[in-house]
Design a protein around this motif. Structure first.
Motif, PDB file in Angstrom:
ATOM      1  N   UNK A 139      -1.562  16.699   0.676  1.00 54.22           N
ATOM      2  CA  UNK A 139      -1.326  15.650   1.677  1.00 54.22           C
ATOM      3  C   UNK A 139      -0.116  14.797   1.298  1.00 54.22           C
ATOM      4  N   UNK A 140      -0.077  14.336   0.038  1.00 58.20           N
ATOM      5  CA  UNK A 140       1.033  13.489  -0.410  1.00 58.20           C
ATOM      6  C   UNK A 140       2.360  14.236  -0.345  1.00 58.20           C
ATOM      7  N   UNK A 141       2.336  15.516  -0.675  1.00 54.40           N
ATOM      8  CA  UNK A 141       3.549  16.324  -0.620  1.00 54.40           C
ATOM      9  C   UNK A 141       4.028  16.485   0.828  1.00 54.40           C
ATOM     10  N   UNK A 142       3.084  16.684   1.736  1.00 51.19           N
ATOM     11  CA  UNK A 142       3.448  16.862   3.141  1.00 51.19           C
ATOM     12  C   UNK A 142       4.025  15.588   3.741  1.00 51.19           C
ATOM     13  N   UNK A 166      -5.261  12.145   6.155  1.00 49.56           N
ATOM     14  CA  UNK A 166      -5.746  12.144   4.781  1.00 49.56           C
ATOM     15  C   UNK A 166      -7.193  12.604   4.707  1.00 49.56           C
ATOM     16  N   UNK A 167      -8.041  12.092   5.578  1.00 47.75           N
ATOM     17  CA  UNK A 167      -9.455  12.437   5.509  1.00 47.75           C
ATOM     18  C   UNK A 167      -9.719  13.864   5.970  1.00 47.75           C
ATOM     19  N   UNK A 168      -8.852  14.412   6.772  1.00 42.20           N
ATOM     20  CA  UNK A 168      -8.967  15.837   7.099  1.00 42.20           C
ATOM     21  C   UNK A 168      -8.747  16.674   5.848  1.00 42.20           C
ATOM     22  N   UNK A 199       0.837  -1.199   0.000  1.00 39.08           N
ATOM     23  CA  UNK A 199       0.000   0.000   0.000  1.00 39.08           C
ATOM     24  C   UNK A 199       0.877   1.256   0.000  1.00 39.08           C
ATOM     25  N   UNK A 200       0.429   2.321  -0.651  1.00 40.86           N
ATOM     26  CA  UNK A 200       1.239   3.543  -0.731  1.00 40.86           C
ATOM     27  C   UNK A 200       1.192   4.391   0.533  1.00 40.86           C
ATOM     28  N   UNK A 201       0.239   4.101   1.408  1.00 41.08           N
ATOM     29  CA  UNK A 201       0.122   4.835   2.661  1.00 41.08           C
ATOM     30  C   UNK A 201      -0.072   3.855   3.810  1.00 41.08           C
ATOM     31  N   UNK A 202       0.254   4.301   4.998  1.00 35.34           N
ATOM     32  CA  UNK A 202       0.063   3.487   6.189  1.00 35.34           C
ATOM     33  C   UNK A 202      -1.268   3.841   6.842  1.00 35.34           C
TER      34      UNK A 202
END
Length: 286
Positions: free
Chosen positions: A116-119, A61-63, A51-54
């Motif tokens: 989000x991904x950048x952060x 992410x949902x925020x 998966x690309x995220x944990x």
């Protein structure tokens, strides 16, 4: 004898709970339910290897996504479907009066996920893939809420399931287009992406899932515009399409590009071996 169903006979109300001092509408609940179901499903997806995220990223992410959906959806609606509202700009903040655009919400979500991904130093396209799998839950729930509200009715129809919507004010049977959208944009997209994720290797191919999601939504929404009553003044633009169809064309093009010419996988940094998604890259402050 007219045998068409009258929407008023269904006894549906846009209000889910009315305590006098507090009113809760099904439309607001649909957004809340969309975020909860999406979060639960995405939590299940990210538990698989690769998966690309944990799972620890999901709250953050949902925020981001929640902010992007609301801001993008509202601004998109006001810009495209109700531009006169900008003469009284404080009305843009009146979310309780309704008025959200899917295409605006999509744009807001894409920007929010990019931030989000950048952060978190994540592979943006693969995050898009996973979020795309959870998005149809929201599409289904919000369209069902639209139907309960008796809004977004369709064009006149003589089909047996056509309904008379009081809000249309003309007594003409019409397509129950929110139901069409709920099952084609929601259930169909959900089923196809679930099959691709669980039965193929699409989850490991960058852009494959989000490309399929964009393509399915774009094509189905384009076709459903022939049954949906467009907003006044936006029925037939100078190029022969409705505004909804026009906004679907970039989605179809992007979906086809991602499926036919998917971007190559980004090589993993040498120092990242064994690290978790979102681990800092060498030399980057966190």
């Amino acid at each position: 004898m007219d045998t068409h169903l009258d929407f008023a006979d269904l006894g549906l109300s846009p209000v889910a709970l009315d305590l006098g001092f507090f009113t809760l509408k099904w439309y607001a609940l649909s957004y809340l339910a969309a975020f909860v179901t999406g979060w639960l499903y995405l939590r299940r997806l990210v538990r698989l290897p690769g998966a690309p995220i944990a799972e620890a990223h999901l709250g953050d992410l949902f925020s981001y996504v929640g902010f992007g959906v609301i801001v993008g959806g509202r601004i998109g609606y006001c810009l495209v479907y109700q531009p006169a509202i900008w003469l009284t700009p404080w009305r843009v903040l009146e979310l309780w009066n309704g008025g959200m655009s899917f295409h605006g919400g999509l744009a807001g979500t894409l920007i929010a996920i990019w931030l989000f991904a950048r952060a978190h130093n994540l592979d943006l396209l693969r995050v898009y893939d996973y979020v795309a799998c959870a998005t149809p839950f929201g599409l289904f729930l919000v369209r069902i809420a639209n139907f309960v509200n008796g809004e977004l009715w369709g064009r006149p129809s003589s089909l047996p399931w056509a309904m008379i919507f009081p809000g249309a004010g003309d007594g003409i049977p019409r397509h129950p287009s929110p139901l069409y959208e709920a099952f084609l944009e929601g259930v169909l997209t959900m089923a196809v992406l679930a099959w691709m994720f669980w039965r193929t290797d699409a989850r490991l191919r960058r852009g494959r899932l989000v490309g399929a999601g964009l393509l399915i939504y774009g094509v189905t929404r384009f076709l459903l515009e022939f049954t949906r009553q467009p907003d006044a003044g936006l029925e037939h633009l100078s190029w022969g399409l409705t505004m909804g169809q026009t906004l679907c064309l970039p989605m179809v093009a992007a979906g086809l590009w991602l499926l036919i010419c998917p971007p190559a996988r980004a090589p993993a940094p040498a120092a990242a071996s064994g690290s978790q998604p979102g681990s800092p890259r060498p030399g980057r402050a966190q």
